[in-house]
Design a protein around this motif. Structure first.
Motif, PDB file in Angstrom:
ATOM      1  N   GLY A 136      28.163  34.162  47.507  1.00 57.93           N
ATOM      2  CA  GLY A 136      29.082  35.102  48.437  1.00 57.93           C
ATOM      3  C   GLY A 136      28.433  36.471  49.280  1.00 57.93           C
ATOM      4  N   ASP A 137      28.846  37.723  49.771  1.00 62.02           N
ATOM      5  CA  ASP A 137      28.590  38.541  50.245  1.00 62.02           C
ATOM      6  C   ASP A 137      28.318  39.087  48.498  1.00 62.02           C
ATOM      7  OD1 ASP A 137      28.720  37.600  52.528  1.00 62.02           O
ATOM      8  OD2 ASP A 137      31.197  38.640  52.547  1.00 62.02           O
ATOM      9  N   LYS A 138      29.190  38.915  47.688  1.00 58.23           N
ATOM     10  CA  LYS A 138      28.978  39.868  46.307  1.00 58.23           C
ATOM     11  C   LYS A 138      28.579  39.149  45.664  1.00 58.23           C
ATOM     12  CE  LYS A 138      31.122  43.965  48.160  1.00 58.23           C
ATOM     13  NZ  LYS A 138      29.911  45.838  47.862  1.00 58.23           N
ATOM     14  N   MET A 139      27.788  40.302  44.339  1.00 61.04           N
ATOM     15  CA  MET A 139      26.946  39.973  43.365  1.00 61.04           C
ATOM     16  C   MET A 139      26.838  40.202  42.370  1.00 61.04           C
ATOM     17  SD  MET A 139      23.871  37.512  42.311  1.00 61.04           S
ATOM     18  CE  MET A 139      23.813  35.850  43.309  1.00 61.04           C
ATOM     19  N   MET A 140      27.618  41.107  40.950  1.00 63.18           N
ATOM     20  CA  MET A 140      27.885  41.411  40.211  1.00 63.18           C
ATOM     21  C   MET A 140      28.038  42.818  40.937  1.00 63.18           C
ATOM     22  SD  MET A 140      24.249  40.557  38.129  1.00 63.18           S
ATOM     23  CE  MET A 140      24.475  41.752  37.047  1.00 63.18           C
ATOM     24  N   GLY A 141      29.126  42.793  41.602  1.00 66.43           N
ATOM     25  CA  GLY A 141      29.518  43.962  42.349  1.00 66.43           C
ATOM     26  C   GLY A 141      28.542  44.550  43.169  1.00 66.43           C
ATOM     27  N   THR A 363      27.257  35.727  34.492  1.00 68.26           N
ATOM     28  CA  THR A 363      26.763  36.872  34.099  1.00 68.26           C
ATOM     29  C   THR A 363      28.269  36.315  33.631  1.00 68.26           C
ATOM     30  OG1 THR A 363      29.109  38.021  35.033  1.00 68.26           O
ATOM     31  CG2 THR A 363      26.786  38.123  35.747  1.00 68.26           C
ATOM     32  N   VAL A 364      28.838  37.617  31.785  1.00 70.39           N
ATOM     33  CA  VAL A 364      29.923  37.880  31.241  1.00 70.39           C
ATOM     34  C   VAL A 364      30.847  39.172  31.736  1.00 70.39           C
ATOM     35  CG1 VAL A 364      31.116  37.355  29.110  1.00 70.39           C
ATOM     36  CG2 VAL A 364      29.341  35.443  29.552  1.00 70.39           C
ATOM     37  N   THR A 365      31.459  38.957  33.078  1.00 72.34           N
ATOM     38  CA  THR A 365      31.896  40.943  32.903  1.00 72.34           C
ATOM     39  C   THR A 365      33.356  40.627  33.535  1.00 72.34           C
ATOM     40  OG1 THR A 365      29.716  40.216  34.654  1.00 72.34           O
ATOM     41  CG2 THR A 365      31.394  42.152  35.555  1.00 72.34           C
ATOM     42  N   SER A 366      33.821  41.570  32.347  1.00 71.26           N
ATOM     43  CA  SER A 366      35.251  41.860  31.799  1.00 71.26           C
ATOM     44  C   SER A 366      35.641  42.734  33.179  1.00 71.26           C
ATOM     45  CB  SER A 366      35.544  42.745  31.060  1.00 71.26           C
ATOM     46  OG  SER A 366      34.991  44.471  30.853  1.00 71.26           O
ATOM     47  N   VAL A 367      37.053  41.770  33.502  1.00 71.30           N
ATOM     48  CA  VAL A 367      38.030  42.262  34.834  1.00 71.30           C
ATOM     49  C   VAL A 367      39.674  42.706  34.666  1.00 71.30           C
ATOM     50  CG1 VAL A 367      36.467  40.599  36.112  1.00 71.30           C
ATOM     51  CG2 VAL A 367      38.513  39.475  35.233  1.00 71.30           C
ATOM     52  N   LYS A 368      40.155  43.347  35.551  1.00 70.15           N
ATOM     53  CA  LYS A 368      40.965  43.689  35.589  1.00 70.15           C
ATOM     54  C   LYS A 368      41.766  42.550  35.254  1.00 70.15           C
ATOM     55  CE  LYS A 368      40.849  48.457  36.870  1.00 70.15           C
ATOM     56  NZ  LYS A 368      40.503  49.055  38.297  1.00 70.15           N
ATOM     57  N   THR A 372      39.115  40.744  39.920  1.00 69.81           N
ATOM     58  CA  THR A 372      38.121  39.585  39.933  1.00 69.81           C
ATOM     59  C   THR A 372      37.683  41.318  40.290  1.00 69.81           C
ATOM     60  OG1 THR A 372      37.922  39.288  42.416  1.00 69.81           O
ATOM     61  CG2 THR A 372      37.670  37.440  40.423  1.00 69.81           C
ATOM     62  N   GLU A 373      38.025  42.136  39.544  1.00 67.15           N
ATOM     63  CA  GLU A 373      37.758  43.842  40.036  1.00 67.15           C
ATOM     64  C   GLU A 373      37.663  43.800  38.120  1.00 67.15           C
ATOM     65  OE1 GLU A 373      39.697  48.339  40.890  1.00 67.15           O
ATOM     66  OE2 GLU A 373      40.869  46.041  41.314  1.00 67.15           O
ATOM     67  N   PRO A 374      35.747  44.133  38.256  1.00 70.31           N
ATOM     68  CA  PRO A 374      35.026  44.444  36.875  1.00 70.31           C
ATOM     69  C   PRO A 374      35.851  45.931  36.006  1.00 70.31           C
ATOM     70  CG  PRO A 374      33.658  43.727  38.252  1.00 70.31           C
ATOM     71  CD  PRO A 374      34.841  43.993  39.316  1.00 70.31           C
ATOM     72  N   ASP A 375      36.291  45.771  35.207  1.00 71.84           N
ATOM     73  CA  ASP A 375      37.045  47.235  34.035  1.00 71.84           C
ATOM     74  C   ASP A 375      36.354  47.706  33.225  1.00 71.84           C
ATOM     75  OD1 ASP A 375      37.062  45.599  31.787  1.00 71.84           O
ATOM     76  OD2 ASP A 375      38.884  45.014  31.684  1.00 71.84           O
ATOM     77  N   PRO A 396      42.794  45.652  19.359  1.00 72.94           N
ATOM     78  CA  PRO A 396      43.793  44.193  19.972  1.00 72.94           C
ATOM     79  C   PRO A 396      43.439  43.786  21.228  1.00 72.94           C
ATOM     80  CG  PRO A 396      44.238  45.200  18.019  1.00 72.94           C
ATOM     81  CD  PRO A 396      43.026  45.823  18.525  1.00 72.94           C
ATOM     82  N   GLY A 397      43.753  42.773  21.976  1.00 73.12           N
ATOM     83  CA  GLY A 397      44.598  42.582  23.234  1.00 73.12           C
ATOM     84  C   GLY A 397      43.358  41.708  23.066  1.00 73.12           C
ATOM     85  N   THR A 398      43.992  40.868  24.841  1.00 70.57           N
ATOM     86  CA  THR A 398      43.620  40.028  25.983  1.00 70.57           C
ATOM     87  C   THR A 398      42.510  40.512  27.024  1.00 70.57           C
ATOM     88  OG1 THR A 398      45.736  39.161  25.589  1.00 70.57           O
ATOM     89  CG2 THR A 398      44.122  38.122  27.232  1.00 70.57           C
ATOM     90  N   TYR A 399      41.522  40.305  26.809  1.00 71.80           N
ATOM     91  CA  TYR A 399      39.990  40.177  27.480  1.00 71.80           C
ATOM     92  C   TYR A 399      40.009  39.392  28.508  1.00 71.80           C
ATOM     93  CZ  TYR A 399      39.344  43.970  23.941  1.00 71.80           C
ATOM     94  OH  TYR A 399      39.699  45.070  23.430  1.00 71.80           O
ATOM     95  N   GLU A 400      40.460  39.748  30.021  1.00 72.44           N
ATOM     96  CA  GLU A 400      39.500  38.642  31.184  1.00 72.44           C
ATOM     97  C   GLU A 400      38.245  38.883  31.004  1.00 72.44           C
ATOM     98  OE1 GLU A 400      42.717  38.031  33.664  1.00 72.44           O
ATOM     99  OE2 GLU A 400      44.237  38.480  32.459  1.00 72.44           O
ATOM    100  N   TYR A 401      37.604  37.628  31.786  1.00 73.77           N
ATOM    101  CA  TYR A 401      36.054  37.906  32.232  1.00 73.77           C
ATOM    102  C   TYR A 401      36.432  37.307  32.893  1.00 73.77           C
ATOM    103  CZ  TYR A 401      34.957  34.626  28.999  1.00 73.77           C
ATOM    104  OH  TYR A 401      34.829  33.513  27.853  1.00 73.77           O
ATOM    105  N   PHE A 402      35.147  37.092  34.164  1.00 74.91           N
ATOM    106  CA  PHE A 402      34.642  36.283  34.831  1.00 74.91           C
ATOM    107  C   PHE A 402      32.944  36.456  35.118  1.00 74.91           C
ATOM    108  CE2 PHE A 402      34.083  38.525  39.765  1.00 74.91           C
ATOM    109  CZ  PHE A 402      33.444  39.708  38.636  1.00 74.91           C
ATOM    110  N   CYS A 403      32.468  35.346  35.536  1.00 80.27           N
ATOM    111  CA  CYS A 403      31.002  35.374  36.591  1.00 80.27           C
ATOM    112  C   CYS A 403      31.188  35.813  37.202  1.00 80.27           C
ATOM    113  CB  CYS A 403      30.354  34.044  36.346  1.00 80.27           C
ATOM    114  SG  CYS A 403      28.422  33.909  37.208  1.00 80.27           S
ATOM    115  N   ALA A 404      30.385  36.987  37.161  1.00 73.36           N
ATOM    116  CA  ALA A 404      29.766  37.814  38.627  1.00 73.36           C
ATOM    117  C   ALA A 404      29.714  37.232  39.657  1.00 73.36           C
ATOM    118  CB  ALA A 404      29.942  39.605  38.453  1.00 73.36           C
TER     119      ALA A 404
END
Ligand code: CU
Length: 416
Positions: A136-141, A363-368, A372-375, A396-404
């Protein structure tokens, strides 16, 4: 396969074995019931559509187990029929028991066409699952250049079309197609009464013939010299164990007078039967040509031995998928689970490694959370096939990530 082959004892040994059986009682004739639904074991082209995205699937009509088979796929815009450019694909093949027996790494097609070569180890109804994903339009922001996006190539020009053709960011779709695979074929080369050399091939529609279950036997008669089909052969078929005999009640097709009871217009003949009990069956085929056959081969006879298994001993193939090492997440591709394990628990202070075992870039990119917003907590940047990326997680905590690149690819890390 080894075990199955070993059970196909040489004809000489089996002939000896059958002598006492054949002279036993003859009161149980015709116990092999013809199954109601005949199965031909042939594949047809398949296609599936969702939201105007169409995947066409072209497979050979006849597929034998353990033979390299080429499968062609096409992805198009349903309305216009135009191909879609720049599509990522992942393919998983499941055997009749549901085990994954083949998995491609993600592949990329520029012109909406893909070929894969696969050898199916197990006969029966296999399933091919195809996941396709657009760019699509965006890749890795960052903005993706026009020519790298998925377009509907209405202009017919892949190189120039991106300037005029509409981009088509259809997301990710998974399509499942059933594929019928015949068993490994047995081939008898026979000399006919006219001196012609023919190959008589036999395969079944399931991995093994199981007592009490309908099985279709598929016979193909070809010219041994050049492999071409013998048209309009007739066949008289007898399958028997001891006093059990099949084939007497098989229907006569068409109006033409025939010598045998099976007629193959194209050289392929099928016979569906239920074998009543496990054991070795002897299959005897008497073949005749007709005046309309392309080779007037006269007559020929041949035999096969069939091994019928007990219904309780059906074999299954166990798939061997490599498991990731400790504190490692494999990036497996655009098809769920995208990351293996998709959710991982680690202790604070652990260094976690992501290993791109797929053939495509990710990619492995952490998000809010939930977005799908990188944090900015971690970002691997572009990872090629075989690249690894390590990150030490102290808090400690929960980290969500996605492929950009493939934004549907999501995973979670729980740090305790
Ligand atoms: Cu990706």
């Amino acid at each position: 396969m080894k075990a199955r082959k070993a059970m196909l004892i040489s004809l000489a040994a089996v002939s000896l074995l059958f002598v006492p059986l054949l002279v036993s009682t003859s009161q149980h004739e015709n116990h092999l019931a013809l199954a109601q639904k005949a199965v031909t074991g042939e594949n047809k082209p398949l296609s599936d559509t969702s939201d105007n995205v169409q995947v066409d699937f072209e497979v050979p009509k006849t597929i034998y187990a353990n033979e390299l088979t080429t499968i062609k796929m096409k992805i198009t815009d349903e309305e216009s029929g135009a191909p879609l450019s720049h599509v990522d694909w992942a393919i998983a093949v499941k055997d009749p028991f549901g085990n994954i027996i083949y998995k491609t790494t993600t592949a990329h097609s520029h012109s909406g066409q893909m070929d894969i070569n696969v050898a199916f180890p197990t006969a029966g109804e296999n399933t091919i699952s195809v996941t396709s994903s657009s760019i699509g339009d965006k890749m890795m922001g960052m903005d993706v250049p026009g020519m790298a996006k998925t377009h509907t190539v209405l202009s017919g020009d892949l190189m120039e079309g991106w300037k005029t053709d509409p981009s088509n960011d259809f997301g990710t779709r998974t399509y499942e197609f059933p594929i019928t695979v015949l068993s490994e074929k047995q081939v008898n080369t026979i000399k006919t009464s006219e001196g012609d050399m023919l190959n008589f091939e036999m395969a079944t529609t399931s991995n093994q013939i199981v007592a009490g279950q309908p099985t279709t036997l598929v016979f193909t008669l070809t010219n041994a010299e050049d492999g071409s089909m013998i048209t309009h052969p007739d066949m008289q078929l007898k399958v028997r164990v001891g006093s059990f005999v099949t084939s007497k009640s098989a229907p006569v097709e068409g109006m033409m007078g025939m010598n045998g009871i099976y007629h193959g217009h194209t050289g392929v003949m099928t016979h569906t039967a239920v074998f009543p009990r496990p054991g070795l069956y002897l299959l005897n085929a008497d073949l005749n040509s007709l005046p309309v056959s392309n080779i007037l081969f006269g007559q020929a006879s041949t035999r096969f031995v069939l091994q019928v298994a007990d219904s309780s001993s059906s074999a299954s193939v166990v798939s061997a998928q490599s498991a990731p090492g400790p504190n490692t997440v494999n990036i497996v591709g655009i098809e769920a689970p995208f990351f293996a394990p998709n959710s991982i628990n680690v202790k604070a202070g652990t260094t976690l490694t992501f290993d791109n075992v797929d053939g495509n870039m990710h990619t492995v990119t952490s998000v809010k959370s939930g977005t799908t917003e990188p944090d900015g907590r971690f970002d691997s940047g572009l990872m090629k096939a075989g690249d690894t990326f390590s990150v030490k997680l102290d808090k400690p905590g929960t980290y969500e990530y996605f492929c950009a690149i493939h934004i549907g690819m999501k995973g979670t890390v729980n740090v305790s």
